[in-house]
Design a protein around this motif. Structure first.
Motif, short mmCIF file in Angstrom:
data_model
loop_
_atom_site.label_atom_id
_atom_site.label_comp_id
_atom_site.label_asym_id
_atom_site.label_seq_id
_atom_site.Cartn_x
_atom_site.Cartn_y
_atom_site.Cartn_z
N ALA A 109 -27.91 -17.60 -10.14
CA ALA A 109 -25.97 -16.69 -9.39
C ALA A 109 -25.94 -17.02 -8.33
O ALA A 109 -25.26 -17.68 -8.36
CB ALA A 109 -26.63 -15.32 -9.02
N LEU A 110 -27.32 -17.63 -7.22
CA LEU A 110 -26.56 -18.77 -6.15
C LEU A 110 -25.71 -19.85 -6.19
O LEU A 110 -24.89 -20.39 -5.79
CB LEU A 110 -28.32 -19.19 -5.61
N ALA A 111 -26.23 -20.57 -7.51
CA ALA A 111 -25.94 -22.14 -7.65
C ALA A 111 -24.50 -21.58 -8.06
O ALA A 111 -23.46 -22.31 -7.80
CB ALA A 111 -26.36 -22.24 -9.03
N LEU A 112 -23.98 -20.18 -8.99
CA LEU A 112 -22.49 -20.21 -8.98
C LEU A 112 -22.06 -19.59 -7.91
O LEU A 112 -21.32 -19.73 -7.64
CB LEU A 112 -22.21 -18.81 -10.30
N ILE A 113 -22.13 -19.03 -7.04
CA ILE A 113 -21.84 -18.58 -5.90
C ILE A 113 -21.21 -19.96 -5.55
O ILE A 113 -20.31 -19.78 -4.36
CB ILE A 113 -22.60 -17.72 -4.97
N VAL A 114 -22.48 -20.78 -4.68
CA VAL A 114 -22.24 -22.36 -3.77
C VAL A 114 -20.93 -22.52 -4.62
O VAL A 114 -19.66 -23.39 -4.64
CB VAL A 114 -23.54 -23.41 -4.64
N ARG A 115 -20.84 -23.05 -6.62
CA ARG A 115 -19.44 -23.35 -6.46
C ARG A 115 -18.15 -22.57 -6.57
O ARG A 115 -17.23 -22.86 -5.98
CB ARG A 115 -19.39 -23.87 -8.15
N ILE A 116 -18.46 -21.26 -6.41
CA ILE A 116 -17.14 -20.20 -5.90
C ILE A 116 -17.12 -21.00 -4.68
O ILE A 116 -15.39 -20.94 -4.78
CB ILE A 116 -17.97 -19.21 -6.06
N ARG A 117 -17.81 -20.77 -4.12
CA ARG A 117 -17.19 -21.41 -2.98
C ARG A 117 -16.70 -22.30 -2.54
O ARG A 117 -15.79 -22.32 -1.38
CB ARG A 117 -18.85 -21.49 -1.54
N GLU A 118 -16.97 -23.52 -3.30
CA GLU A 118 -16.14 -24.58 -2.88
C GLU A 118 -14.93 -24.81 -3.70
O GLU A 118 -13.88 -25.60 -3.88
CB GLU A 118 -17.14 -25.57 -4.36
N VAL A 125 -37.24 -11.39 -23.56
CA VAL A 125 -37.15 -12.46 -22.96
C VAL A 125 -36.07 -13.38 -23.45
O VAL A 125 -35.53 -13.73 -22.80
CB VAL A 125 -38.53 -12.73 -23.66
N PHE A 126 -35.98 -12.88 -24.94
CA PHE A 126 -35.31 -13.82 -25.56
C PHE A 126 -33.77 -13.48 -25.91
O PHE A 126 -33.02 -14.43 -25.46
CB PHE A 126 -35.41 -14.04 -27.16
N LEU A 127 -33.48 -12.10 -25.58
CA LEU A 127 -31.77 -11.46 -24.69
C LEU A 127 -31.88 -12.56 -23.02
O LEU A 127 -30.80 -13.49 -23.00
CB LEU A 127 -31.91 -10.19 -24.32
N GLU A 128 -33.35 -12.50 -22.50
CA GLU A 128 -32.70 -13.11 -20.85
C GLU A 128 -32.07 -14.80 -21.53
O GLU A 128 -31.50 -15.43 -20.54
CB GLU A 128 -33.25 -12.94 -20.36
N ILE A 129 -32.89 -15.11 -22.46
CA ILE A 129 -32.69 -16.39 -22.60
C ILE A 129 -31.85 -17.03 -22.73
O ILE A 129 -31.05 -17.75 -22.49
CB ILE A 129 -33.94 -16.84 -23.97
N SER A 130 -30.79 -16.23 -23.73
CA SER A 130 -29.50 -16.28 -24.02
C SER A 130 -28.97 -16.06 -23.46
O SER A 130 -28.10 -17.00 -23.11
CB SER A 130 -29.58 -15.62 -25.35
N SER A 131 -29.08 -15.15 -22.56
CA SER A 131 -27.85 -14.24 -21.57
C SER A 131 -27.85 -15.87 -20.41
O SER A 131 -26.37 -16.25 -20.08
CB SER A 131 -27.94 -13.20 -20.86
N LEU A 132 -29.01 -16.17 -19.74
CA LEU A 132 -28.99 -16.96 -18.67
C LEU A 132 -27.62 -18.21 -19.30
O LEU A 132 -27.20 -18.76 -18.26
CB LEU A 132 -30.33 -17.72 -18.49
N SER A 133 -28.59 -18.63 -20.03
CA SER A 133 -27.99 -20.17 -20.64
C SER A 133 -26.60 -20.09 -20.50
O SER A 133 -25.24 -20.29 -20.58
CB SER A 133 -28.44 -20.58 -22.24
N THR A 134 -26.51 -18.74 -21.12
CA THR A 134 -24.44 -18.07 -22.04
C THR A 134 -23.71 -18.45 -20.65
O THR A 134 -22.45 -18.94 -20.10
CB THR A 134 -24.43 -16.91 -22.29
N TYR A 135 -24.59 -17.46 -19.46
CA TYR A 135 -23.60 -17.80 -17.89
C TYR A 135 -23.31 -18.93 -17.90
O TYR A 135 -21.86 -19.06 -17.38
CB TYR A 135 -24.18 -17.24 -17.34
N VAL A 136 -24.22 -19.79 -18.23
CA VAL A 136 -24.13 -21.30 -17.31
C VAL A 136 -22.70 -21.59 -18.19
O VAL A 136 -21.82 -22.83 -17.77
CB VAL A 136 -25.08 -22.29 -17.42
N ALA A 168 -17.90 -16.13 -15.00
CA ALA A 168 -19.32 -16.29 -15.34
C ALA A 168 -20.27 -15.44 -14.39
O ALA A 168 -21.28 -14.34 -14.22
CB ALA A 168 -19.75 -17.69 -15.10
N TYR A 169 -19.77 -15.20 -13.12
CA TYR A 169 -20.48 -14.82 -11.67
C TYR A 169 -20.60 -12.50 -12.36
O TYR A 169 -21.61 -12.18 -12.24
CB TYR A 169 -19.36 -14.32 -10.68
N ASP A 170 -19.67 -12.85 -12.59
CA ASP A 170 -19.33 -11.45 -13.15
C ASP A 170 -20.26 -10.92 -14.17
O ASP A 170 -20.67 -9.48 -14.81
CB ASP A 170 -17.64 -10.89 -13.61
N TYR A 171 -20.29 -11.69 -15.29
CA TYR A 171 -20.68 -11.29 -16.52
C TYR A 171 -22.67 -11.54 -16.14
O TYR A 171 -22.89 -10.31 -16.61
CB TYR A 171 -20.79 -12.50 -17.65
#
Lengths: 145, 522
Positions: A103-112, B150-161, B177-180
């Motif tokens: 989330a913090l990494a995203l915020i950095v990018r959002i700030r940019e 645990v797997f849900l978070e593995i998939s979700s975190l990489s999905t946000y990226v 991505a932030y809202d998600y």
């Protein structure tokens, strides 16, 4: 509800207070970093719930004594706390850290990209972009957006 | 078929390890991609991982199609103490959908990602993609409640990226991505609170064991609270109508290849988890007693079908329109659940698959249009159907399946859903299903009109999409037709799954060798 019941379940009351505080911050705060802080409080509240579940009255750390030969000597007299929720929460803490750092990494990018970390400003910039797009692309279609 | 439990310490053949290999292959490939570095290598490894998981999931599905289940004990520890991977018809079917989509998306991504994401991010992109695949497969394969989280978070975190990688085309990908992330984390945390409450009452995390201990606990308020937390938490991931707010932006601004994969799999895996918890862990009677289904889920499902379809009609962007259509289609799946019958659940299961391949075909077409037109606003893709005949035809086929025209996969699922509505004596629901399909006719027709009945935009590149995109797109589009005609695989699996789910505890029976090995919390 007696006072004894209230005090005996103090962990659970605090869990509810913490959880709702965190949740409220996530929903109500406009600052993206503060939202992450709220999210953290929200998650930590859950850790507290799990740890409270595992506590057994009079229980000690679940480490079995070992005799000289290195064999486990479980003493049936000793009451142990339940180790499983602790282990689960170790995993959940890792997940929480990963979420926070992402989330913090995203915020950095959002700030940019937006030059702000206030949600209201971001929403306004997004809305303005969307309006501009709708004018360009919507009118070309002769329809509404 | 409890192979591992009877002989826990004897070497097993590779075939016995299929349930864990399903998750382990992409999990091991993801760090390998990062370590080896190279871009081409990353793509190749991601493809290898998804192709292997497709093979594994197909083998698993063939083993459980008869209604049996495989119980795999992680590290030889028998459940309920050890973690169990449990494959039955319901999740083998979803595993197959997920790995099939992954195998189609990776070849598609080669050109699409090269076009939309700068080269330096490619390696990490494929690593994240493999992690999403790992997470989704794990969520579906596991029989352990905490493992799901645990797997849900593995998939979700990489999905946000992955969603945020759309920032190179539109900075709104970042806020999407932030809202998600915020909503997804709230959902996951709610889910974990629910599991905590269940653990409090049952003292176990194994789903089958939990199910057994929850019988007759319908009046227990902790169990009711757990149910509420789990349904709302998973509802956020499923994008049940009022909880769908993250979905349109996330789908719209994510890179095309990511949207294909997300639309076809991630909400589907969440629907599966919801089903598993509603029907297998909690009993069908419990769910029915709480009146949740008919009075809460069905109105929201109907609302989603109409409101989201109506919003889709008024969109000026093909990709965004499809995102809203996805919300509407999730409505159909929920409607199938809320009808509360074997037919209704079959409709949900089969629609889960059919909608997955339909949306995969459509979003791949979107990716091809983005490659040639720059974006998918209707005025930019005008007439592109003429210069990209194959992509245009795939849109037509996918659109027909989305509407539910006979001869396509979408028809099968809607037909079963209408049947379920009649079975429940709710003929007006059947009428509403048909009426909302008419809305799909309108929004799909708008796209088809734009694609074919205009002259192409001068700034677009007037060339068919590369073969690496057209072939996966056509496999998905062909599957829409294939599964519309030959329904033995999909309907067979969906039926077996539905019977298993409606069976409640019977569908989740413990393996005969375990029992009495429980560590209770208090």
């Amino acid at each position: 509800m007696t006072l004894e019941f209230f005090i005996g379940h103090i962990n659970y009351w605090l869990f509810i207070v913490l959880m709702m505080t965190g949740f409220y911050i996530v929903v109500a705060c406009g600052n993206l970093v503060k939202k992450v802080v709220g999210l953290n409080i929200f998650q930590v509240a859950v850790f507290m719930l799990y740890i409270s579940i595992s506590k057994v009255t009079g229980g000690t750390a679940p480490i079995f004594p070992i005799d000289r030969m290195g064999k486990i000597k479980a003493d049936p007299e000793i009451v142990y706390s339940n180790p499983l929720p602790h282990v689960l929460i170790l995993t959940a803490i890792v997940v929480g850290i990963a979420t926070t750092s992402l989330a913090l990494a995203l915020i950095v990018r959002i700030r940019e990209a937006y030059n702000t970390i206030e949600e209201d400003d971001i929403l306004e910039i997004d809305a303005r972009t969307a309006r501009a797009e709708n004018i360009i692309h919507g009118e070309a279609m002769g329809g509404r957006a | 078929m409890a192979t591992a439990s009877e002989t826990p310490h004897i070497a097993l053949t590779l075939r016995d390890h299929l349930p864990i290999l399903q998750v382990l292959i992409p999990l091991c490939v993801a760090p390998l991609i990062v370590l080896l570095g190279g871009r081409r290598m990353a793509w190749g490894l991601a493809f290898l991982a998804s192709a292997l998981s497709l093979v594994v999931s197909f083998l698993l599905m063939m083993q459980v199609m008869d209604g049996s289940f495989i119980s795999y004990h992680l590290g030889g520890w028998a459940p309920p103490v050890g973690i169990e991977y449990r494959i039955d018809a319901a999740n083998a079917f979803v595993l197959f959908l997920i790995s099939l989509t992954a195998t189609l998306v990776v070849p598609f991504a080669l050109r699409s990602v090269a076009d939309e994401i700068p080269a330096r991010s490619h390696t990490l992109f494929y690593a994240c993609f493999t992690l999403v695949l790992t997470g989704l497969l794990g969520v579906v394969a596991t029989g352990d409640a905490f493992n799901v989280f645990v797997f849900l978070e593995i998939s979700s975190l990489s999905t946000y990226v992955l969603v945020s990688q759309g920032l190179y085309r539109d900075k709104r990908a970042l806020s999407a991505a932030y809202d998600y992330l915020i909503m997804g984390t709230i959902g996951a945390t709610f889910f974990v609170i629910g599991i905590g409450f269940l653990y409090m009452t049952t003292g176990t995390l194994n789903m089958a064991d939990m199910a057994e201990r929850l019988v007759g606990q319908g009046d227990n308020r902790t169990v009711q609270a757990a149910f509420a937390f789990i349904v709302v938490g998973m509802g956020l991931k499923v994008a049940i109508y009022p909880l769908h707010l993250w979905l349109p932006a996330a789908y719209n601004y994510a890179p095309s290849a990511v949207t294909v994969f997300l639309a076809a799999t991630s909400t589907k895996a969440a629907v599966y988890v919801l089903l598993r918890f509603m029907f297998s862990v909690f009993q069908p009677e419990f769910v029915f007693d709480t009146n949740l289904l008919l009075w809460i889920l069905a109105p929201f499902a109907l609302l989603a079908m109409f409101a989201a379809s109506l919003i889709a009609v008024f969109q000026t962007n093909f990709k965004r329109m499809l995102a809203y259509s996805s919300i509407a289609q999730i409505g159909y799946m929920l409607l199938g659940i809320s009808l509360f019958s074997v037919t209704g659940l079959s409709a949900t299961m089969v629609h889960l698959f059919n909608h997955g391949i339909t949306k995969a075909a459509l979003f791949m077409a979107v990716g091809a249009l983005v490659l040639r037109s720059g974006n998918t606003f209707y005025d930019r893709i005008e007439g592109m159907g003429r210069v990209m005949p194959l992509t245009g035809a795939a849109v037509v086929l996918g659109g027909l399946s989305l509407i539910g025209v006979p001869g396509t996969a979408g028809f099968i699922s809607k037909w079963v859903l209408v049947q379920a509505a009649f079975e429940a004596d709710l003929w007006w629901i059947a009428l509403l299903i048909v009426a909302s399909s008419l809305l799909a006719v309108i929004y799909m027709w708008r796209v088809i009109e734009v694609l074919y009945l205009h002259t192409p935009h001068p700034e677009a590149i007037h060339k068919e999409a590369p073969l690496s995109m057209v072939i996966p797109m056509w496999i998905a589009a062909g599957a829409c037709v294939w599964f519309g005609i030959d329904t033995s695989l999909t309907m067979g699996a969906a039926n077996t799954a539905a019977i298993g789910l409606m069976g409640g505890t019977d569908g989740m029976a413990l393996t005969p060798t375990v029992g009495g090995l429980l560590g209770n919390g208090h």
